[in-house]
Design a protein around this motif. Structure first.
Motif, PDB file in Angstrom:
ATOM      1  N   GLY A 174       0.834  -1.198   0.000  1.00 29.29           N
ATOM      2  CA  GLY A 174       0.000   0.000   0.000  1.00 29.29           C
ATOM      3  C   GLY A 174       0.866   1.244   0.000  1.00 29.29           C
ATOM      4  N   VAL A 175       0.665   2.103  -0.997  1.00 21.75           N
ATOM      5  CA  VAL A 175       1.497   3.288  -1.144  1.00 21.75           C
ATOM      6  C   VAL A 175       0.636   4.550  -1.023  1.00 21.75           C
ATOM      7  CG1 VAL A 175       3.349   4.331  -2.503  1.00 21.75           C
ATOM      8  CG2 VAL A 175       2.920   1.896  -2.695  1.00 21.75           C
ATOM      9  N   GLY A 176      -0.273   4.511  -0.057  1.00 23.90           N
ATOM     10  CA  GLY A 176      -1.057   5.705   0.249  1.00 23.90           C
ATOM     11  C   GLY A 176      -0.246   6.622   1.137  1.00 23.90           C
ATOM     12  N   ALA A 177      -0.920   7.374   1.968  1.00 22.83           N
ATOM     13  CA  ALA A 177      -0.239   8.337   2.842  1.00 22.83           C
ATOM     14  C   ALA A 177       0.763   7.652   3.756  1.00 22.83           C
ATOM     15  CB  ALA A 177      -1.269   9.107   3.664  1.00 22.83           C
ATOM     16  N   MET A 178       0.357   6.620   4.426  1.00 23.23           N
ATOM     17  CA  MET A 178       1.244   5.939   5.379  1.00 23.23           C
ATOM     18  C   MET A 178       2.309   5.110   4.668  1.00 23.23           C
ATOM     19  SD  MET A 178       0.470   6.969   8.202  1.00 23.23           S
ATOM     20  CE  MET A 178      -0.717   7.390   9.404  1.00 23.23           C
ATOM     21  N   GLY A 179       1.904   4.353   3.655  1.00 23.41           N
ATOM     22  CA  GLY A 179       2.857   3.497   2.949  1.00 23.41           C
ATOM     23  C   GLY A 179       3.927   4.272   2.216  1.00 23.41           C
ATOM     24  N   TYR A 207       9.480   6.088   2.003  1.00 21.62           N
ATOM     25  CA  TYR A 207      10.407   7.206   1.866  1.00 21.62           C
ATOM     26  C   TYR A 207      11.438   7.220   2.993  1.00 21.62           C
ATOM     27  CZ  TYR A 207      12.054  12.040   2.108  1.00 21.62           C
ATOM     28  OH  TYR A 207      12.830  13.154   2.192  1.00 21.62           O
ATOM     29  N   HIS A 208      10.951   7.121   4.214  1.00 17.23           N
ATOM     30  CA  HIS A 208      11.859   7.216   5.350  1.00 17.23           C
ATOM     31  C   HIS A 208      12.767   5.995   5.471  1.00 17.23           C
ATOM     32  CE1 HIS A 208      10.749  11.058   7.050  1.00 17.23           C
ATOM     33  NE2 HIS A 208       9.507  10.776   6.702  1.00 17.23           N
ATOM     34  N   VAL A 240      13.784  -0.919  -0.435  1.00 12.68           N
ATOM     35  CA  VAL A 240      12.340  -0.962  -0.211  1.00 12.68           C
ATOM     36  C   VAL A 240      11.610  -1.283  -1.506  1.00 12.68           C
ATOM     37  CG1 VAL A 240      10.329   0.344   0.579  1.00 12.68           C
ATOM     38  CG2 VAL A 240      12.575   0.770   1.608  1.00 12.68           C
ATOM     39  N   LEU A 241      10.673  -2.207  -1.422  1.00 10.79           N
ATOM     40  CA  LEU A 241       9.742  -2.465  -2.516  1.00 10.79           C
ATOM     41  C   LEU A 241       8.369  -2.033  -2.013  1.00 10.79           C
ATOM     42  CD1 LEU A 241       8.859  -3.640  -5.245  1.00 10.79           C
ATOM     43  CD2 LEU A 241       8.608  -5.848  -4.080  1.00 10.79           C
ATOM     44  N   ALA A 242       7.777  -1.034  -2.670  1.00 14.35           N
ATOM     45  CA  ALA A 242       6.455  -0.542  -2.295  1.00 14.35           C
ATOM     46  C   ALA A 242       5.455  -0.994  -3.361  1.00 14.35           C
ATOM     47  CB  ALA A 242       6.470   0.977  -2.171  1.00 14.35           C
ATOM     48  N   LEU A 243       4.441  -1.711  -2.936  1.00 16.88           N
ATOM     49  CA  LEU A 243       3.430  -2.254  -3.846  1.00 16.88           C
ATOM     50  C   LEU A 243       2.101  -1.546  -3.642  1.00 16.88           C
ATOM     51  CD1 LEU A 243       4.199  -6.026  -3.225  1.00 16.88           C
ATOM     52  CD2 LEU A 243       5.007  -4.613  -5.115  1.00 16.88           C
ATOM     53  N   MET A 291      -9.056   5.167  -2.897  1.00 12.25           N
ATOM     54  CA  MET A 291      -9.448   3.964  -2.177  1.00 12.25           C
ATOM     55  C   MET A 291      -8.697   3.796  -0.854  1.00 12.25           C
ATOM     56  SD  MET A 291     -11.702   2.817  -4.233  1.00 12.25           S
ATOM     57  CE  MET A 291     -11.998   1.161  -3.674  1.00 12.25           C
ATOM     58  N   GLY A 292      -7.936   4.794  -0.442  1.00 16.93           N
ATOM     59  CA  GLY A 292      -7.120   4.683   0.767  1.00 16.93           C
ATOM     60  C   GLY A 292      -7.934   4.803   2.043  1.00 16.93           C
TER      61      GLY A 292
END
Length: 78
Positions: free
Chosen positions: A17-22, A27-28, A36-39, A48-49
């Motif tokens: 999940g790459v919404g606000a939190m993901g 990033y950090h 990091v692999l972000a899906l 849809m977040g």
């Protein structure tokens, strides 16, 4: 066009999940040198977040442990 990144076959962290939190988490972690692999299931951006809707709130007080308040204040800063 290439992104400048190469696949090495392994990651330190996979973020689902790459919404606000993901995206913030990804990033950090990457800034700290982690691979990091972000899906993301949906396109970026999307509506849809979990942060969408009229009833979403973030509490600044937690009964379970006051140390959460320190984390939340830092999260607001970031």
């Amino acid at each position: 066009m290439t992104s400048g990144f190469s696949y090495t076959g392994s990651y330190d962290v996979i973020v689902a999940g790459v919404g606000a939190m993901g995206s913030a988490t990804s990033y950090h972690l990457a800034r700290r040198g982690r691979k990091v692999l972000a899906l993301e299931r949906f396109g970026i951006p999307h509506a849809m977040g979990s942060y969408h809707g009229h009833t979403r709130i973030i509490r600044l007080a937690y009964y379970e442990d006051p140390s959460y308040v320190v984390l939340l204040r830092r999260a607001y800063e970031l």
